[in-house]
Scaffold this motif. Structure first.
Motif, PDB file in Angstrom:
ATOM      1  N   ARG A   1       0.826  -1.210   0.000  1.00  0.00           N
ATOM      2  CA  ARG A   1       0.000   0.000   0.000  1.00  0.00           C
ATOM      3  C   ARG A   1       0.861   1.262   0.000  1.00  0.00           C
ATOM      4  NH1 ARG A   1      -4.371   1.099   4.282  1.00  0.00           N
ATOM      5  NH2 ARG A   1      -3.120  -0.193   5.675  1.00  0.00           N
ATOM      6  N   SER A   2       2.079   1.150   0.486  1.00  0.00           N
ATOM      7  CA  SER A   2       2.940   2.319   0.619  1.00  0.00           C
ATOM      8  C   SER A   2       3.806   2.513  -0.621  1.00  0.00           C
ATOM      9  CB  SER A   2       3.818   2.153   1.858  1.00  0.00           C
ATOM     10  OG  SER A   2       4.849   1.210   1.613  1.00  0.00           O
ATOM     11  N   ASP A   3       4.868   3.295  -0.480  1.00  0.00           N
ATOM     12  CA  ASP A   3       5.792   3.579  -1.571  1.00  0.00           C
ATOM     13  C   ASP A   3       6.919   2.546  -1.665  1.00  0.00           C
ATOM     14  OD1 ASP A   3       6.734   4.377   0.901  1.00  0.00           O
ATOM     15  OD2 ASP A   3       7.668   6.220   0.206  1.00  0.00           O
ATOM     16  N   ASN A   4       6.860   1.460  -0.872  1.00  0.00           N
ATOM     17  CA  ASN A   4       7.963   0.496  -0.824  1.00  0.00           C
ATOM     18  C   ASN A   4       7.926  -0.576  -1.911  1.00  0.00           C
ATOM     19  OD1 ASN A   4       9.344   1.615   1.282  1.00  0.00           O
ATOM     20  ND2 ASN A   4       8.983  -0.046   2.728  1.00  0.00           N
ATOM     21  N   HIS A   5       6.734  -1.071  -2.246  1.00  0.00           N
ATOM     22  CA  HIS A   5       6.642  -2.221  -3.139  1.00  0.00           C
ATOM     23  C   HIS A   5       5.458  -2.092  -4.083  1.00  0.00           C
ATOM     24  CE1 HIS A   5       9.151  -3.806   0.129  1.00  0.00           C
ATOM     25  NE2 HIS A   5       9.581  -4.718  -0.722  1.00  0.00           N
ATOM     26  N   TYR A   6       5.568  -2.808  -5.199  1.00  0.00           N
ATOM     27  CA  TYR A   6       4.453  -2.965  -6.131  1.00  0.00           C
ATOM     28  C   TYR A   6       3.789  -4.316  -5.890  1.00  0.00           C
ATOM     29  CZ  TYR A   6       7.400   0.375  -8.758  1.00  0.00           C
ATOM     30  OH  TYR A   6       8.185   1.434  -9.137  1.00  0.00           O
ATOM     31  N   ALA A   7       2.534  -4.413  -6.315  1.00  0.00           N
ATOM     32  CA  ALA A   7       1.843  -5.696  -6.305  1.00  0.00           C
ATOM     33  C   ALA A   7       2.341  -6.547  -7.463  1.00  0.00           C
ATOM     34  CB  ALA A   7       0.334  -5.489  -6.411  1.00  0.00           C
ATOM     35  N   GLY A   8       2.028  -7.816  -7.409  1.00  0.00           N
ATOM     36  CA  GLY A   8       2.361  -8.745  -8.490  1.00  0.00           C
ATOM     37  C   GLY A   8       1.421  -9.927  -8.426  1.00  0.00           C
ATOM     38  N   GLY A   9       1.748 -10.969  -9.164  1.00  0.00           N
ATOM     39  CA  GLY A   9       0.919 -12.166  -9.142  1.00  0.00           C
ATOM     40  C   GLY A   9      -0.393 -11.972  -9.856  1.00  0.00           C
ATOM     41  N   ASP A  10      -1.391 -12.768  -9.431  1.00  0.00           N
ATOM     42  CA  ASP A  10      -2.654 -12.801 -10.180  1.00  0.00           C
ATOM     43  C   ASP A  10      -3.871 -12.485  -9.329  1.00  0.00           C
ATOM     44  OD1 ASP A  10      -2.674 -15.032  -8.578  1.00  0.00           O
ATOM     45  OD2 ASP A  10      -2.881 -16.489 -10.205  1.00  0.00           O
ATOM     46  N   ASN A  11      -3.680 -11.926  -8.129  1.00  0.00           N
ATOM     47  CA  ASN A  11      -4.822 -11.624  -7.266  1.00  0.00           C
ATOM     48  C   ASN A  11      -5.173 -10.145  -7.372  1.00  0.00           C
ATOM     49  OD1 ASN A  11      -6.585 -11.086  -5.106  1.00  0.00           O
ATOM     50  ND2 ASN A  11      -5.762 -12.784  -3.910  1.00  0.00           N
ATOM     51  N   PRO A  12      -6.377  -9.822  -7.890  1.00  0.00           N
ATOM     52  CA  PRO A  12      -6.762  -8.413  -8.042  1.00  0.00           C
ATOM     53  C   PRO A  12      -6.742  -7.639  -6.724  1.00  0.00           C
ATOM     54  CG  PRO A  12      -8.265  -9.843  -9.255  1.00  0.00           C
ATOM     55  CD  PRO A  12      -7.398 -10.747  -8.422  1.00  0.00           C
ATOM     56  N   SER A  13      -6.926  -8.330  -5.613  1.00  0.00           N
ATOM     57  CA  SER A  13      -6.951  -7.643  -4.319  1.00  0.00           C
ATOM     58  C   SER A  13      -5.631  -6.969  -4.017  1.00  0.00           C
ATOM     59  CB  SER A  13      -7.283  -8.643  -3.202  1.00  0.00           C
ATOM     60  OG  SER A  13      -8.619  -9.084  -3.308  1.00  0.00           O
ATOM     61  N   TYR A  14      -4.531  -7.570  -4.453  1.00  0.00           N
ATOM     62  CA  TYR A  14      -3.223  -6.962  -4.198  1.00  0.00           C
ATOM     63  C   TYR A  14      -3.031  -5.698  -5.029  1.00  0.00           C
ATOM     64  CZ  TYR A  14      -2.144 -11.415  -1.929  1.00  0.00           C
ATOM     65  OH  TYR A  14      -2.156 -12.505  -1.104  1.00  0.00           O
ATOM     66  N   TYR A  15      -3.564  -5.694  -6.245  1.00  0.00           N
ATOM     67  CA  TYR A  15      -3.459  -4.501  -7.082  1.00  0.00           C
ATOM     68  C   TYR A  15      -4.336  -3.375  -6.531  1.00  0.00           C
ATOM     69  CZ  TYR A  15      -0.821  -7.345 -10.311  1.00  0.00           C
ATOM     70  OH  TYR A  15       0.163  -8.153 -10.861  1.00  0.00           O
ATOM     71  N   GLU A  16      -5.462  -3.728  -5.920  1.00  0.00           N
ATOM     72  CA  GLU A  16      -6.279  -2.716  -5.240  1.00  0.00           C
ATOM     73  C   GLU A  16      -5.466  -2.050  -4.131  1.00  0.00           C
ATOM     74  OE1 GLU A  16      -9.958  -4.129  -3.720  1.00  0.00           O
ATOM     75  OE2 GLU A  16     -10.740  -4.776  -5.655  1.00  0.00           O
ATOM     76  N   MET A  17      -4.707  -2.849  -3.378  1.00  0.00           N
ATOM     77  CA  MET A  17      -3.868  -2.282  -2.320  1.00  0.00           C
ATOM     78  C   MET A  17      -2.807  -1.364  -2.905  1.00  0.00           C
ATOM     79  SD  MET A  17      -3.174  -5.613   0.037  1.00  0.00           S
ATOM     80  CE  MET A  17      -4.488  -6.776   0.430  1.00  0.00           C
ATOM     81  N   ASP A  18      -2.117  -1.852  -3.924  1.00  0.00           N
ATOM     82  CA  ASP A  18      -1.030  -1.107  -4.546  1.00  0.00           C
ATOM     83  C   ASP A  18      -1.518   0.234  -5.070  1.00  0.00           C
ATOM     84  OD1 ASP A  18       1.276  -0.317  -5.819  1.00  0.00           O
ATOM     85  OD2 ASP A  18       1.317  -1.938  -7.265  1.00  0.00           O
ATOM     86  N   GLU A  19      -2.689   0.243  -5.667  1.00  0.00           N
ATOM     87  CA  GLU A  19      -3.209   1.443  -6.318  1.00  0.00           C
ATOM     88  C   GLU A  19      -4.120   2.270  -5.413  1.00  0.00           C
ATOM     89  OE1 GLU A  19      -4.946  -0.094  -9.905  1.00  0.00           O
ATOM     90  OE2 GLU A  19      -3.079  -1.123 -10.469  1.00  0.00           O
ATOM     91  N   LEU A  20      -4.203   1.891  -4.149  1.00  0.00           N
ATOM     92  CA  LEU A  20      -4.996   2.617  -3.147  1.00  0.00           C
ATOM     93  C   LEU A  20      -6.456   2.757  -3.561  1.00  0.00           C
ATOM     94  CD1 LEU A  20      -2.521   5.413  -1.977  1.00  0.00           C
ATOM     95  CD2 LEU A  20      -2.822   3.105  -1.095  1.00  0.00           C
ATOM     96  N   ARG A  21      -7.022   1.671  -4.003  1.00  0.00           N
ATOM     97  CA  ARG A  21      -8.449   1.645  -4.339  1.00  0.00           C
ATOM     98  C   ARG A  21      -9.095   0.408  -3.710  1.00  0.00           C
ATOM     99  NH1 ARG A  21      -8.900  -1.928  -8.549  1.00  0.00           N
ATOM    100  NH2 ARG A  21      -6.978  -2.420  -9.679  1.00  0.00           N
ATOM    101  N   VAL A  22      -8.752   0.168  -2.450  1.00  0.00           N
ATOM    102  CA  VAL A  22      -9.267  -0.991  -1.718  1.00  0.00           C
ATOM    103  C   VAL A  22     -10.757  -0.802  -1.468  1.00  0.00           C
ATOM    104  CG1 VAL A  22      -9.052  -2.408   0.349  1.00  0.00           C
ATOM    105  CG2 VAL A  22      -7.030  -1.307  -0.622  1.00  0.00           C
TER     106      VAL A  22
END
Length: 491
Positions: free
Chosen positions: A76-97
Motif C-alpha cells: 500500500r505504501s511507496d515500498n513495493h508494487y503488487a504482483g501475481g494474479d490476485n486483483p486484491s493486491y493490485y487494489e492495495m497497490d493502487e490505493l483503491r481498496v
C-alpha cells in the motif's frame, strides 16, 4: 500455487508447546491447541490451559502473519508494487481498496479468530481449579501471555480498520444480541490495548530460562514493554514520554537485547532467535513451515518461473541508493533477469527485476524463514523519535546513529527537530523494508498523503503515470462487506 494459500492452516508450534512445560523449558509436550472448545467442562486442568494458550500462539502462523501484513503495509505504501494474479493486491497497490477485497476480509477473520481464542483463555483460566496452575505463578503468566496476544492482534486491527468492534469475552451463542457488536472508537480500542499490555507487563517474566527458542517464541515482559512503546507512538494522541519510558525499559531489560553486529545476519536464515529479536514466529519446517517465501523469491531461489507477488519499487531502490546504503539494500533486494514483463521495471521479457530478499529460502513452500514480530532496532528508532519529539534533538541523533553505524553509514547531518524527524522516518524505511512497517510509519509521521501523491511511478506498458489520489479516508481500509452484511450495527 493457490492450493498453498489456505485460509486456515493446521499448523502447531512444537517449540512453543515444549516451552509450556513447567517441569523443564527444554522438554517438548505433545499438546494440540484448543481453539474451538466453548463449554466450561473443557477447561479443568493446567494441561487444558496450556493447550488453549498454544492455540492462541498458533494464530501467528496463519495467513495474516505469513505475509498479508506485509502486503497491507509495504504494497500500500511507496515500498513495493503488487504482483501475481490476485486483483486484491493490485487494489492495495493502487490505493483503491474496496469493502469486497478478499485479503482484508481474510485478515479481519484471521485476527478476530485469534482474539476469540485469547478471550477463551482469559475467561476460563482464572476459574480452573488446579493447584498446578498456581505453582511457579503459572496461572498469572498464562493470563499475561493471553493479554499480550489479544493486544497484539487488536493493534493490527485498529491500524488497519480504525473504529472496530471490541470483543472481550467468548461468544457462546449465535444470537444476534451477542454477536452483533457496534464499532468502538479508535481511542477506546487503544485504551483496551494498553490495559491488556499493562496486565501482560505485570505478569510476564523477562525470560523463561536460558533457551532462546522459548524466550523468542513467547510473550515476555520485554515484548509487552516494546509493544507499549509502539502503541503510545502510533495512537492518534501520541504520548512520547510513555514511548521513551517503555523503549528504555526494553533497551535496559535483564533479557539482554542487543543489536546484531551484521545486519545481514538477521535474514540469512542461520541466526534466528538472536539477541536483537524480541519475538518472532517459530517456523521450524515440516508442518510448521512458512510458505510465504515461495510467493516472493526469484526463480533462481524458488525453483519456479511465475511472476511473484511483491516487487520492490523504484522509489525504494532510489532511497537506498541516495543514502549510499549498500548493506541494507543487498540484504533486502535481489535483482534477477526474468521471463515476464514487469510494468515498472522491464517492458520486455528478460529484463532485470528486483525481488524482496529478506526471506532467502523457499524450500518448496516449506521454508523455515521467519518474520520478526518485534525486534530491538524498531525500539531504538522509536526512542530516537521520542527524544526528538520531546525536544532532545542532539541525544536523539546519537540514538539514530546507533542504527546507522551498524550498516557503515556516517553520522546523521540532521541538526534540528524537523530535519531529524525526516531522517528518522527515512532510516526506518531502509531498516524495515518488507517487514510490514512502512504504512504505519507514514501515518504516524503525518505525511502519508504527501508521500503517496508525490510518487512518480510510470507504467511502462501504457506510458501513464500512476495516480494514487491518497486521501484521509484511505488511511484505513474498509470494513469487509461480508461483515457489514452480517452485522447491521457496523455503520
Amino acid at each position: 500455487m493457490n492450493s498453498f494459500m489456505k485460509s486456515s492452516t493446521k499448523i502447531y508450534i512444537a517449540a512453543l508447546a515444549g516451552a509450556l512445560s513447567l517441569q523443564s523449558c527444554d522438554k517438548f509436550l505433545d499438546l494440540e491447541p484448543i481453539s474451538q472448545a466453548t463449554t466450561a467442562n473443557s477447561y479443568k486442568s493446567l494441561a487444558d490451559a496450556e493447550a488453549a494458550l498454544t492455540g492462541v500462539y498458533d494464530s501467528f502462523q496463519q495467513d495474516y502473519y505469513v505475509w498479508d501484513n506485509v502486503m497491507l503495509s509495504d504494497t500500500r505504501s511507496d515500498n513495493h508494487y503488487a504482483g501475481g494474479d490476485n486483483p486484491s493486491y493490485y487494489e492495495m497497490d493502487e490505493l483503491r481498496v474496496t469493502a469486497n477485497n478478499d485479503k482484508t476480509w481474510s485478515s479481519w477473520k484471521s485476527l478476530y479468530n485469534a482474539i476469540a481464542k485469547a478471550n477463551i483463555v482469559l475467561t476460563k483460566v482464572p476459574t480452573i481449579n488446579d493447584p498446578k496452575l498456581d505453582a511457579n505463578n503459572r496461572r498469572n503468566q498464562i493470563i499475561g501471555e493471553a493479554s499480550f496476544l489479544r493486544a497484539y492482534h487488536y493493534f493490527q486491527l485498529v491500524k488497519l480498520f480504525g473504529d472496530i468492534p471490541l470483543m472481550l469475552k467468548p461468544v457462546s451463542t449465535t444470537n444476534a444480541s451477542e454477536t452483533n457488536v457496534p464499532r468502538s472508537s479508535v481511542a477506546d480500542v487503544y485504551k483496551q490495548i494498553i490495559a491488556d499490555l499493562e496486565v501482560a507487563a505485570t505478569n510476564l517474566p523477562d525470560t523463561y530460562g536460558a533457551s532462546a527458542d522459548v524466550n523468542k517464541a513467547r510473550a515476555t515482559k520485554g515484548a509487552a514493554n516494546a509493544l507499549l512503546a509502539k502503541v503510545y507512538a502510533q495512537k492518534p494522541d501520541r504520548e512520547y514520554t510513555k514511548v521513551l519510558q517503555y523503549a528504555n525499559a526494553v533497551i535496559t531489560s535483564p533479557a539482554g537485547y542487543a543489536l546484531l553486529l551484521d545486519y545481514d545476519n538477521l535474514f540469512d536464515g542461520n541466526h534466528y532467535n538472536n539477541a536483537e529479536s524480541i519475538m518472532e514466529v517459530q517456523y521450524v519446517g515440516g508442518k510448521e513451515a512458512n510458505w510465504g517465501p515461495q510467493m516472493l523469491l526469484p526463480p533462481s531461489k524458488s525453483g519456479d518461473g511465475w511472476r511473484k507477488f511483491l516487487t520492490p519499487s523504484k522509489d525504494l531502490i532510489k532511497a537506498f541508493d541516495a543514502e549510499g546504503d549498500v548493506v541494507r539494500k543487498n540484504a533486502s533486494v535481489l535483482f534477477e533477469n526474468v521471463q515476464w514483463v514487469d510494468e515498472f521495471w522491464s517492458a520486455q521479457v528478460g529484463g532485470s527485476v528486483p525481488f524482496s530478499y529478506k526471506w532467502r529460502s523457499a524450500n518448496g513452500w516449506a521454508s523455515t524463514n521467519r518474520q520478526y514480530l518485534i525486534r530491538l532496532a524498531d525500539i531504538i528508532l522509536l526512542k530516537a523519535e521520542a527524544l526528538n519529539e520531546l525536544g532532545q534533538t542532539t541525544e536523539a541523533a546519537g540514538v539514530l546513529d546507533l542504527i546507522r553505524n551498524r550498516v557503515s553509514l556516517p553520522k546523521t547531518t540532521a541538526a534540528d527537530k524537523a530535519s531529524l524527524k525526516q531522517a528518522i522516518e527515512n532510516e526506518r524505511r531502509l531498516e524495515f523494508a518488507q517487514e510490514g512497517q512502512r504504512w504505519d510509519d507514514l501515518v504516524r509521521f503525518g505525511n502519508v498523503k504527501e508521500v503517496m501523491n508525490s510518487l512518480n511511478e510510470v507504467n511502462l506498458k501504457t506510458g501513464a503515470k500512476m495516480v494514487y489520489n491518497m486521501t484521509d479516508a484511505k488511511i484505513y481500509v474498509p470494513i469487509p462487506q461480508n461483515e457489514i452484511d452480517r452485522n447491521p450495527l457496523l455503520k
